[in-house]
Design a protein around this motif. Structure first.
Motif, PDB file in Angstrom:
ATOM      1  N   ILE A   1       8.850  37.943  60.010  1.00 50.21           N
ATOM      2  CA  ILE A   1       7.420  37.819  60.330  1.00 50.21           C
ATOM      3  C   ILE A   1       6.574  38.069  59.084  1.00 50.21           C
ATOM      4  CG2 ILE A   1       5.510  38.829  61.643  1.00 50.21           C
ATOM      5  CD1 ILE A   1       7.597  39.409  63.874  1.00 50.21           C
ATOM      6  N   GLU A   2       6.929  39.100  58.316  1.00 51.85           N
ATOM      7  CA  GLU A   2       6.177  39.411  57.098  1.00 51.85           C
ATOM      8  C   GLU A   2       6.273  38.281  56.084  1.00 51.85           C
ATOM      9  OE1 GLU A   2       6.090  42.765  53.500  1.00 51.85           O
ATOM     10  OE2 GLU A   2       7.197  43.186  55.367  1.00 51.85           O
ATOM     11  N   PHE A   3       7.464  37.698  55.952  1.00 52.47           N
ATOM     12  CA  PHE A   3       7.631  36.591  55.009  1.00 52.47           C
ATOM     13  C   PHE A   3       6.789  35.386  55.424  1.00 52.47           C
ATOM     14  CE2 PHE A   3       9.780  32.478  54.394  1.00 52.47           C
ATOM     15  CZ  PHE A   3       9.538  32.335  53.039  1.00 52.47           C
ATOM     16  N   ILE A   4       6.860  34.994  56.698  1.00 53.58           N
ATOM     17  CA  ILE A   4       6.116  33.821  57.167  1.00 53.58           C
ATOM     18  C   ILE A   4       4.612  34.036  57.011  1.00 53.58           C
ATOM     19  CG2 ILE A   4       5.563  32.394  59.173  1.00 53.58           C
ATOM     20  CD1 ILE A   4       8.414  32.849  60.152  1.00 53.58           C
ATOM     21  N   GLU A   5       4.148  35.234  57.314  1.00 53.68           N
ATOM     22  CA  GLU A   5       2.718  35.534  57.159  1.00 53.68           C
ATOM     23  C   GLU A   5       2.302  35.419  55.704  1.00 53.68           C
ATOM     24  OE1 GLU A   5       2.296  39.391  58.892  1.00 53.68           O
ATOM     25  OE2 GLU A   5       2.015  38.619  60.939  1.00 53.68           O
ATOM     26  N   GLY A   6       3.128  35.949  54.803  1.00 55.23           N
ATOM     27  CA  GLY A   6       2.812  35.870  53.376  1.00 55.23           C
ATOM     28  C   GLY A   6       2.868  34.450  52.853  1.00 55.23           C
ATOM     29  N   PHE A   7       3.837  33.671  53.330  1.00 55.26           N
ATOM     30  CA  PHE A   7       4.013  32.296  52.874  1.00 55.26           C
ATOM     31  C   PHE A   7       2.849  31.407  53.304  1.00 55.26           C
ATOM     32  CE2 PHE A   7       5.896  27.997  53.463  1.00 55.26           C
ATOM     33  CZ  PHE A   7       6.268  27.754  52.153  1.00 55.26           C
ATOM     34  N   SER A   8       2.259  31.713  54.444  1.00 53.60           N
ATOM     35  CA  SER A   8       1.185  30.868  54.978  1.00 53.60           C
ATOM     36  C   SER A   8      -0.218  31.440  54.752  1.00 53.60           C
ATOM     37  CB  SER A   8       1.392  30.648  56.481  1.00 53.60           C
ATOM     38  OG  SER A   8       1.474  31.887  57.167  1.00 53.60           O
ATOM     39  N   LYS A   9      -0.299  32.598  54.077  1.00 51.61           N
ATOM     40  CA  LYS A   9      -1.593  33.248  53.864  1.00 51.61           C
ATOM     41  C   LYS A   9      -2.259  32.769  52.580  1.00 51.61           C
ATOM     42  CE  LYS A   9      -3.753  37.823  53.551  1.00 51.61           C
ATOM     43  NZ  LYS A   9      -3.512  39.292  53.548  1.00 51.61           N
TER      44      LYS A   9
ATOM     45  N   GLY B   1      -8.240  30.473  48.047  1.00 52.02           N
ATOM     46  CA  GLY B   1      -8.014  29.559  49.161  1.00 52.02           C
ATOM     47  C   GLY B   1      -6.702  28.818  49.111  1.00 52.02           C
ATOM     48  N   ARG B   2      -5.767  29.256  48.256  1.00 55.40           N
ATOM     49  CA  ARG B   2      -4.474  28.599  48.135  1.00 55.40           C
ATOM     50  C   ARG B   2      -3.381  29.448  48.772  1.00 55.40           C
ATOM     51  NH1 ARG B   2      -6.620  27.801  42.778  1.00 55.40           N
ATOM     52  NH2 ARG B   2      -5.519  29.702  42.176  1.00 55.40           N
ATOM     53  N   ALA B   3      -2.449  28.796  49.437  1.00 60.05           N
ATOM     54  CA  ALA B   3      -1.311  29.474  50.057  1.00 60.05           C
ATOM     55  C   ALA B   3      -0.026  28.810  49.572  1.00 60.05           C
ATOM     56  CB  ALA B   3      -1.393  29.391  51.583  1.00 60.05           C
ATOM     57  N   PRO B   4       1.081  29.550  49.474  1.00 61.68           N
ATOM     58  CA  PRO B   4       2.360  28.943  49.053  1.00 61.68           C
ATOM     59  C   PRO B   4       2.749  27.735  49.896  1.00 61.68           C
ATOM     60  CG  PRO B   4       2.533  31.325  49.028  1.00 61.68           C
ATOM     61  CD  PRO B   4       1.199  31.011  49.647  1.00 61.68           C
ATOM     62  N   CYS B   5       2.428  27.766  51.195  1.00 60.84           N
ATOM     63  CA  CYS B   5       2.809  26.657  52.075  1.00 60.84           C
ATOM     64  C   CYS B   5       2.055  25.370  51.766  1.00 60.84           C
ATOM     65  CB  CYS B   5       2.613  27.043  53.538  1.00 60.84           C
ATOM     66  SG  CYS B   5       0.885  27.259  54.017  1.00 60.84           S
TER      67      CYS B   5
ATOM     68  N   PRO C   1      10.981  29.843  48.068  1.00 62.29           N
ATOM     69  CA  PRO C   1       9.814  30.653  48.464  1.00 62.29           C
ATOM     70  C   PRO C   1      10.046  32.157  48.509  1.00 62.29           C
ATOM     71  CG  PRO C   1      10.759  29.548  50.366  1.00 62.29           C
ATOM     72  CD  PRO C   1      11.447  28.982  49.166  1.00 62.29           C
ATOM     73  N   ARG C   2      11.246  32.599  48.196  1.00 58.21           N
ATOM     74  CA  ARG C   2      11.465  34.041  48.050  1.00 58.21           C
ATOM     75  C   ARG C   2      10.781  34.529  46.775  1.00 58.21           C
ATOM     76  NH1 ARG C   2      15.744  37.825  49.577  1.00 58.21           N
ATOM     77  NH2 ARG C   2      14.630  39.821  49.523  1.00 58.21           N
ATOM     78  N   TYR C   3      10.573  33.606  45.836  1.00 59.14           N
ATOM     79  CA  TYR C   3       9.877  33.944  44.609  1.00 59.14           C
ATOM     80  C   TYR C   3       8.372  33.899  44.846  1.00 59.14           C
ATOM     81  CZ  TYR C   3      14.411  33.246  42.357  1.00 59.14           C
ATOM     82  OH  TYR C   3      15.731  33.333  42.007  1.00 59.14           O
ATOM     83  N   LYS C   4       7.668  34.862  44.327  1.00 53.64           N
ATOM     84  CA  LYS C   4       6.239  35.035  44.587  1.00 53.64           C
ATOM     85  C   LYS C   4       5.435  33.783  44.233  1.00 53.64           C
ATOM     86  CE  LYS C   4       6.362  40.042  43.763  1.00 53.64           C
ATOM     87  NZ  LYS C   4       5.885  41.153  42.906  1.00 53.64           N
ATOM     88  N   GLY C   5       4.631  33.353  45.187  1.00 52.52           N
ATOM     89  CA  GLY C   5       3.707  32.260  44.957  1.00 52.52           C
ATOM     90  C   GLY C   5       4.294  30.870  45.011  1.00 52.52           C
ATOM     91  N   GLU C   6       5.597  30.741  45.246  1.00 50.71           N
ATOM     92  CA  GLU C   6       6.217  29.415  45.236  1.00 50.71           C
ATOM     93  C   GLU C   6       6.166  28.746  46.601  1.00 50.71           C
ATOM     94  OE1 GLU C   6       9.913  28.820  43.336  1.00 50.71           O
ATOM     95  OE2 GLU C   6       9.432  30.088  41.619  1.00 50.71           O
ATOM     96  N   GLY C   7       6.051  27.424  46.573  1.00 53.04           N
ATOM     97  CA  GLY C   7       6.122  26.633  47.790  1.00 53.04           C
ATOM     98  C   GLY C   7       7.561  26.479  48.224  1.00 53.04           C
ATOM     99  N   ALA C   8       7.833  25.420  49.009  1.00 52.61           N
ATOM    100  CA  ALA C   8       9.187  25.240  49.520  1.00 52.61           C
ATOM    101  C   ALA C   8       9.375  23.847  50.082  1.00 52.61           C
ATOM    102  CB  ALA C   8       9.487  26.257  50.614  1.00 52.61           C
ATOM    103  N   GLY C   9      10.622  23.416  50.112  1.00 57.53           N
ATOM    104  CA  GLY C   9      11.014  22.303  50.949  1.00 57.53           C
ATOM    105  C   GLY C   9      11.418  22.888  52.291  1.00 57.53           C
ATOM    106  N   CYS C  10      11.655  22.045  53.281  1.00 57.76           N
ATOM    107  CA  CYS C  10      11.963  22.565  54.615  1.00 57.76           C
ATOM    108  C   CYS C  10      13.243  23.397  54.639  1.00 57.76           C
ATOM    109  CB  CYS C  10      12.060  21.416  55.626  1.00 57.76           C
ATOM    110  SG  CYS C  10      13.434  20.264  55.340  1.00 57.76           S
TER     111      CYS C  10
END
Length: 344
Positions: free
Chosen positions: A161-169, A174-178, A187-196
């Protein structure tokens, strides 16, 4: 006769007590239940990773044919469902690119070549409604989908839950990793996006679940002359060059100069692994030593085959951070100014 009544009474009494205890245990289990499910959908058409040429041609064919089929994924898809007593309702989500215009511009105008498999694109989080609609449509049409469900403990659920909240926050800008989608991110690395697939694997990773199965990953060395744009001194890569390249670099030369190492989790590989593991578990009882058991999810539109593991005993070290600093170099996860100076 009195003895018979007495025995009957004892049977009824102990049955009641046993039923009460089981009922209480069931209620307690339900109240504190936490489950993570990884869903995988294979690519619309088979994609061949044998060489840059075969990868480019089969991906293009899958992309073109998928345009005429609803709820199809030309390179496959992976998404997660987290059910937990910590949540008001299950979280069903993943990350995907926003559209294809950006990809086409990078490929045909900027000519970045094979860099497209890791280049950042505009991304977004998917909603439960759209993913549920995809599941139902896929089942209705008899197409392929599979899953792995893990029973997890409360600590693991909280970390997810904490990871998903951080990834989408969003941050203060106004920028989010997602907002960033790309095959070269973790996306375990700070500020990085992700593929599915990276998104799903990191969800598993923060929960302490094993995800580094070699059978799930493609690892290749991309020849430097197939990487263009800002990732390699702004050279332009012709499609003809890719089509004529029938081998990946074998490791000759210097990494990140003569070739670029690249690894990615593939939903199609994970799907095939799930189906194979199910078969092994059903035909060989020793195969269940891995902790997996065959399982199914039944929906109105059909049945989804999958695996189940009780992972509640897996403990994550209390001081293990959710996010980390990147410690592995990637041409896709460094500042543009550094990328443009690579070969100078």
């Amino acid at each position: 006769m009195g003895k018979i009544y007495k025995n009957t009474f004892l049977i009824i009494f102990f049955t009641f007590i046993l039923s009460f205890r089981l009922s209480g245990a069931t209620q307690e289990d339900t109240t504190n239940k936490h489950e993570l499910t990884i869903f995988v959908i294979p690519s619309h058409r088979d994609i061949d990773w044998q060489s840059p040429s075969s990868l480019s041609q089969t991906t293009t064919k899958s992309w073109i044919s998928s345009k005429f089929v609803r709820h199809s994924y030309y390179i496959g898809h992976l998404f997660i469902e987290l059910s937990s007593s910590l949540l008001d309702k299950p979280v069903v989500t993943s990350v995907r690119s926003v559209g294809n215009k950006e990809k086409l511009k990078l490929l045909y105008k900027e000519k970045i070549g094979m860099a497209i498999i890791g280049a950042p694109l505009k991304g977004r989080m998917e909603s439960a409604d759209e993913l549920t609609s995809s599941i139902d449509f896929i089942l209705k049409k008899g197409r392929s989908i599979a899953f792995i469900t893990y029973s997890i403990n409360e600590i693991a659920a909280k970390r997810i839950i904490e990871f998903i909240e951080g990834f989408s926050k969003s941050d203060t800008a106004g920028r989010a990793p997602c907002d960033i989608y790309g095959g070269g991110y973790w996306p375990r690395y700070k500020g990085e996006g992700a593929g599915c697939s990276a998104f799903g694997m990191v969800v598993m990773e923060v929960a302490g679940l094993k995800h580094d199965y070699p059978e799930w990953i493609h690892s290749v060395n991309i020849p430097a002359d197939l990487v263009g744009g800002q990732y390699n001194n702004y050279i332009k890569v012709k499609n003809r060059t890719i089509k004529n390249t029938t081998e990946w670099n074998d490791g000759s030369g210097t990494a990140n100069m003569d070739y670029f190492p690249f690894s990615i989790y593939d939903p199609t590989l994970i799907y095939k692994w799930i189906i194979k593991t199910r078969t092994n578990c059903e035909t060989d009882t020793s195969a269940t030593i891995s902790g997996f058991q065959p399982a199914i999810i039944t929906r109105d539109q059909g049945i989804i085959p999958g695996l189940y593991m009780d992972a509640r005993n897996i403990q994550v070290p209390p001081d293990e951070p959710i996010l980390k600093e990147r410690d592995i170099f990637s041409i896709f996860a460094v500042p543009t100014t550094t990328q443009s100076r690579r070969h100078k």
